[in-house]
Each structure stands twice: as C-alpha cells, then as structure tokens.
Design a protein around this motif. Structure first.
Motif, PDB file in Angstrom:
ATOM      1  N   ILE A 163       0.812  -1.222   0.000  1.00 17.43           N
ATOM      2  CA  ILE A 163       0.000   0.000   0.000  1.00 17.43           C
ATOM      3  C   ILE A 163       0.851   1.282   0.000  1.00 17.43           C
ATOM      4  CG2 ILE A 163      -1.944  -1.108   1.146  1.00 17.43           C
ATOM      5  CD1 ILE A 163      -1.038   0.160   3.773  1.00 17.43           C
ATOM      6  N   PHE A 164       2.134   1.167   0.290  1.00 22.29           N
ATOM      7  CA  PHE A 164       2.946   2.368   0.507  1.00 22.29           C
ATOM      8  C   PHE A 164       3.483   2.944  -0.792  1.00 22.29           C
ATOM      9  CE2 PHE A 164       3.161   0.270   4.645  1.00 22.29           C
ATOM     10  CZ  PHE A 164       2.904   1.329   5.491  1.00 22.29           C
ATOM     11  N   ASN A 165       3.329   4.260  -0.922  1.00 18.60           N
ATOM     12  CA  ASN A 165       3.971   5.010  -2.004  1.00 18.60           C
ATOM     13  C   ASN A 165       4.891   6.049  -1.389  1.00 18.60           C
ATOM     14  OD1 ASN A 165       1.498   6.481  -1.147  1.00 18.60           O
ATOM     15  ND2 ASN A 165       2.234   8.001  -2.629  1.00 18.60           N
ATOM     16  N   VAL A 166       5.658   6.731  -2.222  1.00 21.40           N
ATOM     17  CA  VAL A 166       6.620   7.724  -1.752  1.00 21.40           C
ATOM     18  C   VAL A 166       6.006   9.108  -1.865  1.00 21.40           C
ATOM     19  CG1 VAL A 166       8.899   8.729  -2.108  1.00 21.40           C
ATOM     20  CG2 VAL A 166       8.572   6.265  -2.386  1.00 21.40           C
ATOM     21  N   GLY A 167       5.853   9.791  -0.741  1.00 20.05           N
ATOM     22  CA  GLY A 167       5.266  11.126  -0.744  1.00 20.05           C
ATOM     23  C   GLY A 167       3.866  11.101  -1.328  1.00 20.05           C
ATOM     24  N   ASN A 168       3.636  11.937  -2.348  1.00 17.26           N
ATOM     25  CA  ASN A 168       2.357  11.939  -3.064  1.00 17.26           C
ATOM     26  C   ASN A 168       2.510  11.408  -4.482  1.00 17.26           C
ATOM     27  OD1 ASN A 168       0.700  13.128  -0.985  1.00 17.26           O
ATOM     28  ND2 ASN A 168       1.763  15.058  -1.375  1.00 17.26           N
ATOM     29  N   ASP A 169       3.651  10.785  -4.768  1.00 12.35           N
ATOM     30  CA  ASP A 169       3.954  10.341  -6.120  1.00 12.35           C
ATOM     31  C   ASP A 169       3.432   8.939  -6.395  1.00 12.35           C
ATOM     32  OD1 ASP A 169       5.277  12.707  -6.590  1.00 12.35           O
ATOM     33  OD2 ASP A 169       7.249  11.906  -6.066  1.00 12.35           O
ATOM     34  N   GLN A 170       3.249   8.663  -7.681  1.00  9.29           N
ATOM     35  CA  GLN A 170       2.794   7.341  -8.091  1.00  9.29           C
ATOM     36  C   GLN A 170       4.004   6.410  -8.263  1.00  9.29           C
ATOM     37  OE1 GLN A 170       0.150   7.353 -11.445  1.00  9.29           O
ATOM     38  NE2 GLN A 170      -0.213   5.151 -11.380  1.00  9.29           N
ATOM     39  N   LYS A 171       4.765   6.302  -7.198  1.00  5.46           N
ATOM     40  CA  LYS A 171       5.906   5.399  -7.183  1.00  5.46           C
ATOM     41  C   LYS A 171       5.844   4.578  -5.900  1.00  5.46           C
ATOM     42  CE  LYS A 171       9.271   7.616 -10.196  1.00  5.46           C
ATOM     43  NZ  LYS A 171      10.698   7.983 -10.369  1.00  5.46           N
ATOM     44  N   PRO A 172       6.005   3.271  -6.010  1.00  7.20           N
ATOM     45  CA  PRO A 172       5.953   2.446  -4.802  1.00  7.20           C
ATOM     46  C   PRO A 172       7.170   2.691  -3.918  1.00  7.20           C
ATOM     47  CG  PRO A 172       6.686   1.133  -6.661  1.00  7.20           C
ATOM     48  CD  PRO A 172       6.291   2.478  -7.213  1.00  7.20           C
ATOM     49  N   ALA A 173       6.977   2.536  -2.623  1.00 11.98           N
ATOM     50  CA  ALA A 173       8.101   2.605  -1.690  1.00 11.98           C
ATOM     51  C   ALA A 173       8.771   1.235  -1.681  1.00 11.98           C
ATOM     52  CB  ALA A 173       7.620   2.993  -0.296  1.00 11.98           C
ATOM     53  N   THR A 174       9.683   1.034  -2.623  1.00 14.26           N
ATOM     54  CA  THR A 174      10.357  -0.258  -2.738  1.00 14.26           C
ATOM     55  C   THR A 174      11.240  -0.501  -1.526  1.00 14.26           C
ATOM     56  OG1 THR A 174      10.285  -0.104  -5.138  1.00 14.26           O
ATOM     57  CG2 THR A 174      11.872  -1.642  -4.206  1.00 14.26           C
ATOM     58  N   ILE A 175      11.847   0.541  -1.010  1.00  9.82           N
ATOM     59  CA  ILE A 175      12.546   0.472   0.275  1.00  9.82           C
ATOM     60  C   ILE A 175      12.124   1.685   1.089  1.00  9.82           C
ATOM     61  CG2 ILE A 175      14.766   0.553   1.476  1.00  9.82           C
ATOM     62  CD1 ILE A 175      16.077  -0.795  -0.819  1.00  9.82           C
ATOM     63  N   SER A 176      11.871   1.451   2.362  1.00  6.72           N
ATOM     64  CA  SER A 176      11.697   2.563   3.294  1.00  6.72           C
ATOM     65  C   SER A 176      12.700   2.405   4.434  1.00  6.72           C
ATOM     66  CB  SER A 176      10.278   2.588   3.860  1.00  6.72           C
ATOM     67  OG  SER A 176       9.336   2.842   2.844  1.00  6.72           O
ATOM     68  N   PHE A 177      13.169   3.530   4.915  1.00  6.61           N
ATOM     69  CA  PHE A 177      14.097   3.549   6.030  1.00  6.61           C
ATOM     70  C   PHE A 177      13.498   4.361   7.175  1.00  6.61           C
ATOM     71  CE2 PHE A 177      17.213   3.307   2.426  1.00  6.61           C
ATOM     72  CZ  PHE A 177      17.815   2.105   2.766  1.00  6.61           C
ATOM     73  N   LEU A 178      14.006   4.099   8.364  1.00  2.98           N
ATOM     74  CA  LEU A 178      13.639   4.917   9.519  1.00  2.98           C
ATOM     75  C   LEU A 178      14.801   4.948  10.506  1.00  2.98           C
ATOM     76  CD1 LEU A 178      11.601   6.474  11.327  1.00  2.98           C
ATOM     77  CD2 LEU A 178      10.948   4.254  12.297  1.00  2.98           C
ATOM     78  N   SER A 179      15.102   6.147  10.958  1.00  2.00           N
ATOM     79  CA  SER A 179      15.921   6.321  12.158  1.00  2.00           C
ATOM     80  C   SER A 179      14.938   6.470  13.308  1.00  2.00           C
ATOM     81  CB  SER A 179      16.809   7.562  12.027  1.00  2.00           C
ATOM     82  OG  SER A 179      17.438   7.849  13.252  1.00  2.00           O
ATOM     83  N   PRO A 180      14.731   5.415  14.107  1.00  4.56           N
ATOM     84  CA  PRO A 180      13.666   5.448  15.118  1.00  4.56           C
ATOM     85  C   PRO A 180      13.862   6.561  16.140  1.00  4.56           C
ATOM     86  CG  PRO A 180      14.496   3.212  14.801  1.00  4.56           C
ATOM     87  CD  PRO A 180      15.443   4.132  14.094  1.00  4.56           C
ATOM     88  N   ALA A 181      12.752   7.025  16.664  1.00  2.00           N
ATOM     89  CA  ALA A 181      12.787   8.042  17.715  1.00  2.00           C
ATOM     90  C   ALA A 181      13.259   7.421  19.026  1.00  2.00           C
ATOM     91  CB  ALA A 181      11.409   8.661  17.882  1.00  2.00           C
ATOM     92  N   HIS A 182      13.821   8.254  19.888  1.00  2.00           N
ATOM     93  CA  HIS A 182      14.253   7.776  21.203  1.00  2.00           C
ATOM     94  C   HIS A 182      13.471   8.462  22.323  1.00  2.00           C
ATOM     95  CE1 HIS A 182      16.630  11.292  22.721  1.00  2.00           C
ATOM     96  NE2 HIS A 182      16.465  11.634  21.452  1.00  2.00           N
ATOM     97  N   ASP A 183      12.569   9.372  21.958  1.00  2.00           N
ATOM     98  CA  ASP A 183      11.727  10.018  22.960  1.00  2.00           C
ATOM     99  C   ASP A 183      10.437  10.487  22.291  1.00  2.00           C
ATOM    100  OD1 ASP A 183      12.410  12.323  21.538  1.00  2.00           O
ATOM    101  OD2 ASP A 183      13.732  13.111  23.091  1.00  2.00           O
ATOM    102  N   GLN A 184       9.474  10.854  23.123  1.00  3.54           N
ATOM    103  CA  GLN A 184       8.153  11.238  22.629  1.00  3.54           C
ATOM    104  C   GLN A 184       8.213  12.451  21.713  1.00  3.54           C
ATOM    105  OE1 GLN A 184       5.580   9.136  23.912  1.00  3.54           O
ATOM    106  NE2 GLN A 184       4.475   9.912  22.132  1.00  3.54           N
ATOM    107  N   GLU A 185       9.176  13.324  21.955  1.00  2.51           N
ATOM    108  CA  GLU A 185       9.308  14.546  21.162  1.00  2.51           C
ATOM    109  C   GLU A 185       9.992  14.298  19.823  1.00  2.51           C
ATOM    110  OE1 GLU A 185       8.322  15.116  25.076  1.00  2.51           O
ATOM    111  OE2 GLU A 185      10.262  14.292  24.434  1.00  2.51           O
ATOM    112  N   ARG A 186      10.495  13.094  19.631  1.00  2.00           N
ATOM    113  CA  ARG A 186      11.202  12.695  18.406  1.00  2.00           C
ATOM    114  C   ARG A 186      12.403  13.608  18.139  1.00  2.00           C
ATOM    115  NH1 ARG A 186       6.183  12.205  14.279  1.00  2.00           N
ATOM    116  NH2 ARG A 186       5.743  14.205  15.228  1.00  2.00           N
ATOM    117  N   SER A 187      13.086  13.958  19.203  1.00  2.00           N
ATOM    118  CA  SER A 187      14.271  14.812  19.092  1.00  2.00           C
ATOM    119  C   SER A 187      15.425  14.019  18.476  1.00  2.00           C
ATOM    120  CB  SER A 187      14.667  15.364  20.464  1.00  2.00           C
ATOM    121  OG  SER A 187      14.986  14.301  21.351  1.00  2.00           O
ATOM    122  N   ILE A 188      16.441  14.736  18.047  1.00  2.00           N
ATOM    123  CA  ILE A 188      17.576  14.106  17.378  1.00  2.00           C
ATOM    124  C   ILE A 188      18.754  14.036  18.350  1.00  2.00           C
ATOM    125  CG2 ILE A 188      19.152  14.171  15.413  1.00  2.00           C
ATOM    126  CD1 ILE A 188      17.032  15.723  13.870  1.00  2.00           C
TER     127      ILE A 188
END
Length: 369
Positions: A163-188
């Motif tokens: 079901i996943f696409n990239v942004g609003n484009d008609q391209k599938p998200a063949t790979i997605s990445f995430l740098s997970p959050a470490h706190d509720q504020e999602r600070s870096i």
C-alpha cells in the motif's frame, strides 16, 4: 549500473526464493557453509524451534542484524543470505569489512511465525511491541544477544505492505528507512543523528538504482518497539522496510536492492565514512503515504451494474499460505471515488478491453461480488 562492480546474480542465494522462508530453508544454507561462518544456537521459540545466529568478521566495529521478527516478512532474510555469500568471497571490500567489522546476524528471530506465515509469534504476540516487557522467549533471546555483544549499530530488518507510495507520487516505496525516535518529542540525539547519516549513505546509492522509490517510514515513538528501545539505549539503529517493486510479488527484485543497501551501510561503517553524509539528506527523503492498491478498478459499475454509478474499487491481496506456497487472494478494501489513489494494476471499465479483462478474471469477479 552495477554497484560495487558486482554481478548480483553471482552472489544471490538461489536456493532460497519466494515469500515463504522458514528455518528449513535457512538451515540448509547454514549447514552448507558451516566452515565459513560461526553459527550458534542462541535460544528457542515458543514452540521450541531453534533460533540461530551467524557471526562473521573480527573487527572492532560491531553490527547486529536480525530479520523475520515478523514471521511473514522474509525479503530481508533472503538479502541477508546474499550478504553472507558476498562476504565469504574474496574481494577488496569484503576483506575490508571483515577486518574492520564484526557482524552478528539472526536470519530468523521468529521461526514459529515464519512457519505459520504470520506476523506474530506462537503466543500471538507482536515481537516488535515487546521490547520493554520482553514477555516472549524470542524477545529475551534478542535482548540477551544485544546485551552481550554491545553493538555499535543495529539493523532491524522488515517488510512493508504494497500500500505504501513515496510522498504523493505514483511510485511504490520499494525500500523505506527509519531512524527510530528515542523520545516522545522525536528529538535528534547523537545516536539518532548517526542513524540518519547512515541511512543517507544508503539512500545515496539506492536512488541511483530506483530513483524516487525510497521512502521515510513514520517515526512515531513507542518504547515497546525494538528500534526505539535500542535507540534509547544509545545504539544507532536503522529500520529497513522491504516494499513493492513493479510485478515483484515474490520480492526478488526488492531483495536485491535491500542487499545493496545493507552492503552500502556496512561499507560506510567499515570505512568510517558516516560523516560524509549530513543529517539533512535523511530528512529530505519523502515520507511514505498509503495510496496504493494492488488493483484499482475505475468505473466498476460498468461490469457490476448493482454498484453505484461511477464507483471505483480498491482491491488488496491477502497473502494465504497453502501447501508451503503463498497465494495472493484479492479482496475489496474500499469502494467509492478513489481518484486520489494509485493501482499497481489499474483498469478503467469505460475502456472495452479493460472491462473484458476484469469480467474474465474469476478470482477478481468473485471478490467483487
């Protein structure tokens, strides 16, 4: 383009293909290469299936990877076997990686879920929501390895839905990445920032192979998710999500791109090149949206008259295990005006040829009726 001057077909593990991957297939591979890798039994699943870990390399930079935490997410397991094939063959890069890094890889963390082809384990628990409680034997195995190894980096390997696409484009998200959050504020934090830089390195390569088909996964914080938990403990952790490539429901093309991403990530660590990739390169990766259907049928009322005029149908596949094979069974997810959605296959029943294709597809028509 052939990244790393590599003919991928020479290292692809051809004995393990398709979506249904269990201990049986992986064990055959491991047994065949038992003299080339250190292989350990590190624990047991709920149903007493063995959980194994492969160690390769002897360097000071420690990388922990695990796949099939969700039993029905097998693409990254195949890619891990490809990575092991690459590292056991002589090349300058392989030698550098093995000298600079120690990799510990758990090919299948949830063997019960793999055998049943389910996301959950045999106690019906999602292991990726058990990082804090560690109520399940598989969760305890992973945490025991983490505590003993004290990795410098973690690769958390998963599959995502079509079901996943990239942004609003008609391209599938063949790979997605995430740098997970470490706190509720999602600070870096420092470690989250390092994860972002490593993803930027991998994205810099994958964009050359499949431009516009890399997405950024949702970073909502959940302390019970393993990636968030390890990020909280100060270990740069990267979530990999293997997604859809055109007409690739067995995910053999996606597997290749995951392999290249992992190899680029490990190379970047081995060569201490992370600082070459600023954090903003990660933040520039578009976020995923959920705008794809496996099949989108426009104006379906032309072939199913009892439906409202100008109706569209969004159809998804349910993955069903039958006789050790995954079958893709269509079902209607949504009816109505789906003008904002995309289809991996799209039919417009105002077009005679498309209408005939839909009417002649018995599985499709049964799902509609």
């Amino acid at each position: 383009m052939q990244p790393f001057n590599l003919d991928y077909s020479t290292i692809k593990e051809k004995t393990v293909t398709g979506r249904y991957v269990t201990n049986a297939e992986v064990d055959k591979f491991l047994n065949l290469h038992s003299k080339e890798f250190k292989i350990e039994e590190i624990g047991f699943s709920v149903l007493q299936k063995k959980i194994k870990m492969v160690t390769i390399g002897s360097g000071p930079k420690k990388i922990l990877m695990w796949s099939q935490m969700h039993g029905n997410e097998s693409t990254t397991t195949k890619a891990v076997l490809d990575l092991l094939n690459y590292l056991k063959e002589p090349s300058d890069l392989a030698k550098t990686i093995l000298k600079e890094c120690t990799l510990k890889i758990i090919p299948i963390l949830n063997p019960d879920g793999a055998a049943a082809y389910t996301r959950i384990n045999a106690n019906e628990v999602d292991l990726n929501r058990d990082a804090h409680d560690r109520s399940q034997p598989e969760s305890k195995v992973l945490r025991t390895v983490y505590d003993a190894f004290e990795p410098d980096f973690c690769f958390n390997l998963h599959d995502q839905r079509t079901i996943f696409n990239v942004g609003n484009d008609q391209k599938p998200a063949t790979i997605s990445f995430l740098s997970p959050a470490h706190d509720q504020e999602r600070s870096i934090s420092k470690t989250r920032g390092i994860s972002m830089q490593l993803i930027a390195a991998m994205n810099s390569l994958i964009q050359k192979l499949i431009p516009g088909q890399v997405g950024r996964y949702d970073d909502s914080f959940n302390h019970n998710c393993v990636g968030d938990a390890f990020q909280m403990l100060g270990t740069p952790t990267i979530l990999f999500e293997a997604g859809h490539f055109e007409d690739d429901y067995k995910r053999e093309h996606t597997r290749m791109y995951i392999f290249y991403a992992m190899l680029k990530g490990v190379e970047t660590i081995a060569k201490s090149e992370i600082e070459q990739y600023p954090q903003h390169m990660y933040l520039e990766i578009p976020e995923n949206s959920k705008l794809f259907y496996d099949i989108l049928i426009k104006n379906v009322d032309q072939v199913v008259p009892h439906l409202p005029k100008n109706s569209d149908l969004g159809i998804l596949y349910k993955e069903v295990l039958e006789s050790n094979t995954i079958k893709f069974m269509p079902f209607v997810d949504k009816t109505g005006d789906l003008g904002d959605y995309f289809g991996h296959k799209t039919y417009n029943c105002l077009e005679e040829n498309d209408a005939e294709i839909v009417k002649s597809n018995k599985k499709l028509m049964n799902s509609i009726r």
